[in-house]
Design an enzyme around this catalytic site. Structure first.
Site, PDB file in Angstrom:
ATOM      1  CE  LYS A 131      28.746  31.861 -18.179  1.00  0.00           C
ATOM      2  NZ  LYS A 131      28.795  32.779 -17.024  1.00  0.00           N
ATOM      3  CG  ASP A 171      25.339  31.164 -16.533  1.00  0.00           C
ATOM      4  OD1 ASP A 171      26.016  32.063 -16.012  1.00  0.00           O
ATOM      5  OD2 ASP A 171      24.421  31.416 -17.347  1.00  0.00           O
ATOM      6  CB  THR A 215      25.489  35.145  -8.083  1.00  0.00           C
ATOM      7  OG1 THR A 215      26.398  34.082  -8.374  1.00  0.00           O
ATOM      8  CG2 THR A 215      25.466  36.119  -9.230  1.00  0.00           C
TER       9      THR A 215
HETATM   10  N1  GLU Z   1      28.022  31.675 -14.075  1.00  0.00           N
HETATM   11  C1  GLU Z   1      28.521  32.535 -13.035  1.00  0.00           C
HETATM   12  C2  GLU Z   1      28.939  33.855 -13.621  1.00  0.00           C
HETATM   13  O1  GLU Z   1      28.329  34.324 -14.542  1.00  0.00           O
HETATM   14  C3  GLU Z   1      29.541  31.880 -12.142  1.00  0.00           C
HETATM   15  C4  GLU Z   1      30.712  31.263 -12.808  1.00  0.00           C
HETATM   16  C5  GLU Z   1      31.607  30.448 -11.878  1.00  0.00           C
HETATM   17  O2  GLU Z   1      31.305  30.333 -10.696  1.00  0.00           O
HETATM   18  O3  GLU Z   1      32.610  29.969 -12.380  1.00  0.00           O
HETATM   19  O4  GLU Z   1      29.854  34.520 -13.181  1.00  0.00           O
END
Ligand code: GLU
Length: 451
Positions: A131, A171, A215
């Site tokens: 991250k 994100d 998501t």
């Molecule tokens: N930020 C998103 C998460 O919390 C997606 C991350 C991504 O697609 O790599 O899973």
């Protein structure tokens, strides 16, 4: 062999000592360790201090912190801090989003990266966890300012990432616009068309259909699976949704497609409640096109909607709840209000939005609770599908991606549910998701030697 509980306590104390002043990271670690005792008892090789398996899981492989200087539209120079925490790559390249928000610090990025490792393992796809982000606040910044910030950010980040190394995505505060600027700068610096280096790209230039929706859609599909176990369906139910970003908007959309009635949306200033159900086209216009506030929704919607400044959506009675804003947004008092209001299921669209006391309260009250690691894994799962399309230089239809997403969410639910039952915690998706994710990463780590 030490009692598993004592071993887990030692690990927790050690993490807190070695990572001072990182409360969100401590919280995320503790939440996982608290569920591992049964797997330690069943598989002592996981717990053996001489192998230090969990110590390796708790220490990121690499942590990068860098300066991000950029110039605003008036010619003033600002300095932000950039981060990328490459947590674990036992299952595949580091994978996880970038968050641009003033609250971002190393502890927040580490909590997100740690959760991502387990979430990504649960998808069953070949992705490790990482991250990143910055304390940059995109609110009120022009497109040109955001572009200059993204270019400066990528000017350092590019040397650490790559389609086989580390694949960032969006994100909070990072959506299609930011991914575009980041990708452009990566391409310019490296002189490579390396589509698989970032996910969440535009559909016309290497992005996947359904990635923006994934998501939110996945979180609703996960709720539908939890309800199905209890013999219920979403059709006809009312829902409370917090947030008004990408996750919240597509949670609302999928709820409406499945016949449920989402009543709310929120931002940091308060929430809107719409007795007729959220008008998604209006909310999208305000949030995605105008980049405005949810208070404007109530002004423009007419009689059915009210804006409650400073209020919390959890005070609205509803059948299902979707915390889709940010960490620790749903406290024990909020959980009490939701249970009093008749909530049956809670599905975490955001990362760690429910405080530990609130999670306990839901579970003790017999509410179906879907933790983010499982419930919001649809986003990163479709990111992995985007990587697959990029590797094959193909692009799949929206229908194909949506079918794959639905089948991945069903399988995550099934794995979490079965694992919980296998470890004597039937219906406890927190335990099921943590242990299932842990087993997958732990086995890969053990197989790959001391690394
Ligand atoms: N930020 C998103 C998460 O919390 C997606 C991350 C991504 O697609 O790599 O899973």
């Amino acid at each position: 062999m030490k009692d598993p509980k004592d071993r887990l306590d030692d690990l927790r104390v050690d993490v807190e000592r070695r990572n001072p002043a990182q409360p969100e990271f401590h919280q995320a670690v503790r939440e996982v360790l608290d569920t591992l005792a049964p797997v330690f008892a069943a598989r002592p090789e996981y717990a053996d201090p001489a192998v230090a398996l969990v110590e390796r899981l708790l220490e990121p492989e690499r942590q990068i912190v860098f300066r991000v200087p950029w110039t605003d539209d008036r010619g003033r120079v600002h300095v932000n801090r950039g981060y990328r925490v490459e947590f674990n790559s036992a299952l595949g390249p580091f994978k996880g989003g970038l968050r641009f928000h003033p609250s971002v610090d190393i502890g927040v990025v580490k909590f997100l990266g740690f959760e991502q490792v387990f979430k990504n393992a649960l998808t069953g796809l070949g992705i490790g966890g990482g991250k990143g982000g910055s304390d940059f606040d995109p609110h009120g910044r022009s497109d040109a300012e955001v572009m200059r910030f993204c270019q400066s950010f990528m000017t350092e980040l590019y040397r650490h990432i790559g389609e086989h190394t580390d694949v960032p995505a969006g994100d909070i505060g990072v959506g299609g616009r930011e991914i575009g600027y980041l990708f452009g700068q990566y391409r310019r610096i490296t002189n490579r068309w390396e589509a698989g280096v970032l996910t969440g790209k535009g559909v016309g230039w290497g992005g996947s259909a359904i990635r923006p929706e994934a998501t939110g859609y996945g979180s609703v599909l996960f709720a539908a699976e939890m309800l199905a176990v209890r013999g219920t369906v979403l059709d006809g139910l009312t829902a409370v949704v917090s947030g008004s970003g990408n996750v919240a908007l597509y949670t609302i959309e999928k709820l409406q497609q499945l016949g449920a009635n989402p009543l709310t949306a929120s931002d940091s200033q308060g929430y809107v409640i719409d007795d007729k159900g959220i008008d998604l086209a209006l909310l999208r216009q305000i949030k995605e096109v105008e980049r405005g506030r949810v208070s404007e929704y109530a002004q423009r919607r007419g009689g059915s909607a009210r804006f409650i400044p400073g209020g919390r959506v959890w005070e609205v009675p509803a059948d299902v709840a979707f915390p889709s804003a940010t960490q620790n947004e749903l406290t024990e008092a909020d959980a009490l209000a939701l249970v009093r209001g008749g909530v049956q299921a809670v599905s975490e669209g955001a990362n760690m939005p429910t405080t530990p006391a609130a999670v306990r309260f839901f579970q003790q009250s017999g509410i179906a609770f879907g933790p983010g690691k499982a419930a919001n894994a649809g986003g990163v799962a479709v990111s992995a599908l985007e990587m697959a399309q990029n590797a094959g230089r193909v692009s799949w239809t929206a229908q194909r991606v949506e079918d794959e997403l639905a089948s991945i969410m069903r399988s995550i639910h099934a794995v979490a549910h079965e694992t919980a039952a296998r470890y004597d915690a039937p219906g406890d998706y927190v335990t099921g998701a943590n242990i299932a994710g842990f087993e997958r990463v732990a086995d890969a780590l053990l197989a790959q030697g001391v690394i």
